[in-house]
Design a protein around this motif. Structure first.
Motif, short mmCIF file in Angstrom:
data_model
loop_
_atom_site.label_atom_id
_atom_site.label_comp_id
_atom_site.label_asym_id
_atom_site.label_seq_id
_atom_site.Cartn_x
_atom_site.Cartn_y
_atom_site.Cartn_z
N MET A 16 0.84 -1.19 0.00
CA MET A 16 0.00 0.00 0.00
C MET A 16 0.88 1.24 0.00
SD MET A 16 -2.88 1.22 2.77
CE MET A 16 -4.03 -0.03 2.22
N GLU A 17 0.57 2.17 -0.88
CA GLU A 17 1.32 3.41 -0.94
C GLU A 17 0.85 4.36 0.15
OE1 GLU A 17 0.93 5.03 -4.79
OE2 GLU A 17 1.92 3.36 -5.82
N GLY A 18 1.80 5.14 0.69
CA GLY A 18 1.50 6.08 1.74
C GLY A 18 1.62 5.45 3.11
N PRO A 19 1.57 6.28 4.15
CA PRO A 19 1.70 5.74 5.51
C PRO A 19 0.47 4.92 5.91
CG PRO A 19 1.20 8.09 5.55
CD PRO A 19 1.44 7.74 4.12
N PHE A 20 0.74 3.78 6.51
CA PHE A 20 -0.34 2.88 6.92
C PHE A 20 0.07 2.21 8.22
CE2 PHE A 20 -2.25 -1.36 7.06
CZ PHE A 20 -3.59 -1.03 6.95
N ALA A 21 -0.92 1.98 9.09
CA ALA A 21 -0.65 1.35 10.39
C ALA A 21 -1.86 0.55 10.83
CB ALA A 21 -0.31 2.40 11.44
N LEU A 22 -1.58 -0.47 11.61
CA LEU A 22 -2.62 -1.24 12.28
C LEU A 22 -2.72 -0.75 13.72
CD1 LEU A 22 -1.81 -4.86 11.05
CD2 LEU A 22 -3.54 -3.30 10.15
N THR A 23 -3.94 -0.63 14.21
CA THR A 23 -4.15 -0.12 15.56
C THR A 23 -4.75 -1.21 16.43
OG1 THR A 23 -6.37 0.71 15.01
CG2 THR A 23 -4.50 2.21 14.69
N LEU A 24 -4.40 -1.17 17.70
CA LEU A 24 -4.90 -2.12 18.69
C LEU A 24 -5.33 -1.36 19.92
CD1 LEU A 24 -5.30 -5.14 19.38
CD2 LEU A 24 -3.04 -5.09 20.44
N ARG A 25 -6.51 -1.66 20.41
CA ARG A 25 -7.02 -0.96 21.59
C ARG A 25 -6.37 -1.52 22.84
NH1 ARG A 25 -10.42 2.87 21.94
NH2 ARG A 25 -11.54 3.39 23.84
N GLY A 42 -6.17 -0.73 26.89
CA GLY A 42 -6.79 0.09 27.92
C GLY A 42 -7.99 0.81 27.34
N ASN A 43 -7.95 2.13 27.38
CA ASN A 43 -9.04 2.93 26.81
C ASN A 43 -8.57 3.78 25.65
OD1 ASN A 43 -7.42 4.62 28.26
ND2 ASN A 43 -9.07 5.65 29.38
N ALA A 44 -7.48 3.40 24.99
CA ALA A 44 -6.93 4.18 23.89
C ALA A 44 -6.47 3.25 22.78
CB ALA A 44 -5.77 5.05 24.36
N ASP A 45 -6.58 3.72 21.54
CA ASP A 45 -6.08 2.99 20.38
C ASP A 45 -4.62 3.38 20.17
OD1 ASP A 45 -8.46 1.71 19.83
OD2 ASP A 45 -9.22 3.38 18.64
N ARG A 46 -3.77 2.38 20.01
CA ARG A 46 -2.34 2.60 19.82
C ARG A 46 -1.87 1.87 18.57
NH1 ARG A 46 -0.07 5.23 23.93
NH2 ARG A 46 -1.20 5.32 25.92
N LEU A 47 -0.78 2.39 17.99
CA LEU A 47 -0.23 1.78 16.79
C LEU A 47 0.36 0.42 17.13
CD1 LEU A 47 1.49 4.80 15.00
CD2 LEU A 47 -0.89 4.07 14.95
N TYR A 48 -0.03 -0.57 16.37
CA TYR A 48 0.41 -1.94 16.61
C TYR A 48 1.46 -2.38 15.60
CZ TYR A 48 0.01 -7.02 17.13
OH TYR A 48 0.28 -8.36 17.32
N CYS A 49 1.32 -1.95 14.36
CA CYS A 49 2.25 -2.31 13.30
C CYS A 49 2.23 -1.20 12.25
CB CYS A 49 1.87 -3.66 12.70
SG CYS A 49 3.04 -4.27 11.47
N LEU A 50 3.39 -0.87 11.70
CA LEU A 50 3.51 0.24 10.74
C LEU A 50 4.27 -0.23 9.51
CD1 LEU A 50 4.29 1.30 13.85
CD2 LEU A 50 4.20 3.51 12.72
N ASN A 51 3.99 0.43 8.38
CA ASN A 51 4.81 0.18 7.21
C ASN A 51 5.99 1.16 7.20
OD1 ASN A 51 3.58 2.59 6.53
ND2 ASN A 51 2.81 1.89 4.55
N ALA A 52 6.88 1.00 6.23
CA ALA A 52 8.10 1.81 6.18
C ALA A 52 7.80 3.29 6.01
CB ALA A 52 9.00 1.31 5.06
N GLY A 101 8.06 9.49 11.24
CA GLY A 101 8.35 9.70 12.66
C GLY A 101 7.44 8.94 13.59
N LEU A 102 6.59 8.06 13.07
CA LEU A 102 5.69 7.29 13.91
C LEU A 102 6.39 6.04 14.42
CD1 LEU A 102 2.44 7.53 11.76
CD2 LEU A 102 3.36 9.17 13.40
N HIS A 103 5.93 5.50 15.53
CA HIS A 103 6.54 4.31 16.11
C HIS A 103 5.46 3.49 16.79
CE1 HIS A 103 6.24 6.01 20.21
NE2 HIS A 103 6.57 7.16 19.64
N ARG A 104 5.79 2.22 17.01
CA ARG A 104 4.83 1.30 17.63
C ARG A 104 4.57 1.71 19.07
NH1 ARG A 104 5.25 -5.33 17.67
NH2 ARG A 104 3.28 -5.71 18.79
N GLY A 105 3.33 1.60 19.50
CA GLY A 105 2.94 2.00 20.83
C GLY A 105 2.45 3.42 20.93
#
Length: 460
Positions: free
Chosen positions: A1-10, A12-22, A28-32
């Protein structure tokens, strides 16, 4: 997939980045990282919910594929595998050729692998996660490659220790006092000074047995006798792993190399050979043996956990066991899906207070919680003549003239407005329990917004 893409995982009570593409990492994004902060840094970020259960299933499939390179394969966290290729690299022409074959085969399947090679699993994992190539020197990697706690990583960086080489050149006693001995153990493992063994995962148990016969057989009694000899050790193996069979497949191979299968689906997990064996009689009786059967294979193709339970003083089977056997016997004739039971449903509407589900795949539900009694028989509303808000003194229903002796009520039930139901579009209903002099005990309701009387049920 072109462009920034990430998988999110809930979490606690917040959605956080679980996996990111290059591309997302380059932004500047990172897991967690929290989802709201990530969108603030990168408004064009696209996302989808993560499925850790599917990731684990995929990693299991990748684990089986990796055994083509060496037999010692184990998981390394939730997203990696580690292989002990000692003594296997010469079969591929060296480490570089083996890694190249892994990369090429994965690329043909549409996968991109991050590979690392090192003297220990810690060193190889550090190179794979933080290195630029599979042959990088672990000493030049950041201290985060040792995977200590995030707070320790921050403290080391504030102390000026940014790489593994910086950490190795620092006196060990102060590091042990401040950060504990685990950090030094991870350092020694990364440098190859401390053993870091790989414990491969054991293969899942297989619940199958086979018997080859010296002479062909064809009688039902003979086939059942062989099945009994296979069933006893199979049930012992199931008991040793505290598992129970839900589906058993009996494969009968004939001397002409043809085969027939008898499939037995059980209503509940079982591992009692005496209970299971009679259930095969119907299927075995329908087998066409031809010139004889020379091989029999019995396999539990579907198993479920069945913990050991305390037995009573009586040797007789319990009522649930007898019910499961009955459901299984009926299910072999008409299908387990067609043996159904009523279960309570969370609804105050009489027609929706129950659901029908296959008895073999559901547990009996608790009793219905109703503040008022409900009729034993329930049917679509049938109009009767009457006026006013109280049950009529005389009514005619199903060509019967009935006289009201006692009426109890009303019980007002409102429709569930969030569901579309043609039968409840008229609005409120006031239900009455009516005892007639002729012995009929009816369940009537009145619709105040559109006056009318209806019979919907009958008590026993």
């Amino acid at each position: 997939m072109e462009g920034p893409f990430a998988l999110t995982l809930r979490t606690g009570n917040a959605d956080r980045l679980y996996c990111l593409n290059a591309e997302a990492e380059r932004q500047g994004l990172h897991r967690g990282m929290s989802w709201s902060d990530a969108r603030a840094f990168c408004p064009d970020l696209l996302s989808a919910p993560a499925r850790p259960d599917l990731d684990a299933r995929f990693l299991s499939a990748l684990h089986r594929w990796a055994t083509r390179y060496c037999p010692w394969v184990a998981r390394d966290g939730e997203d990696a595998l580690v292989l002990d290729v000692t003594g296997s690299t010469h079969l591929w022409g060296g480490e570089a050729a083996m890694l190249g074959d892994m990369r090429d085969r994965a690329a043909r399947a549409g996968l991109t692998l991050r590979l690392g090679c090192g003297p220990t699993r810690t060193a190889a994992g550090a190179v794979a996660r933080y290195g630029e190539g599979p042959d990088d020197d672990p000493r030049q990697l950041p201290v985060a490659a040792l995977r200590p706690d995030p707070d320790i990583v921050v403290a080391l960086q504030r102390s000026g220790l940014r790489t593994i080489a910086d950490l190795a050149g620092t006196p060990r006693a102060p590091l042990a006092r401040r950060f504990g001995p685990e950090l030094l153990t991870r350092l020694d493992q990364a440098l190859g000074h401390h053993p870091d063994p790989i414990a491969p995962e054991a293969d899942p148990p297989r619940y199958g047995l086979r018997m080859s016969l010296p002479e062909p057989i064809g009688l039902v009694e003979d086939v059942m006798g062989v099945t009994a000899r296979l069933l006893d050790p199979l049930c012992d193996r199931l008991k040793a792993h505290e598992m129970g069979a839900r589906k058993l497949t009996l494969t009968l191979r004939r001397v002409d190399r043809g085969s027939q299968q008898v499939e037995l689906r059980l209503a509940a997990p079982m591992r009692d050979a005496q209970r299971i064996l009679p259930l095969f009689e119907r299927g075995v009786g329908e087998v066409e043996a031809g010139f004889g059967i020379d091989q029999v294979r019995l396999e539990a193709t579907l198993v479920e956990p069945l913990p050991v339970r305390q037995t009573g003083l009586s040797a007789a089977r319990s009522a649930p066991d007898r019910l499961d056997d009955l459901i299984t016997r009926i299910g072999t004739r008409i299908g387990l899906e067609n043996v159904q039971r009523f279960l309570p449903a969370d609804s105050h509407i009489p027609e929706r207070a129950f659901v029908i589900a296959p008895a073999a795949f559901t547990a009996p539900g608790g009793g219905w919680s109703c503040p008022r009694p409900r009729p034993l028989r329930l049917f679509p509303p049938e109009p009767v003549a009457g006026s006013g808000s109280h049950p009529p003194a005389r009514l005619r229903w199903r060509r019967m003239s009935l006289t009201t002796a006692r009426a109890t009520g009303p019980e007002r039930i409102a429709p569930e407005w969030w569901l579309e139901d043609e039968g409840w579009r008229s609005g409120l209903r006031d239900y009455w329990k009516v005892d007639t002099r002729e012995g009929r005990r009816l369940w009537l309701f009145h619709t105040p917004q559109d006056p009318g009387w209806f019979v919907q049920g009958e008590f026993a």
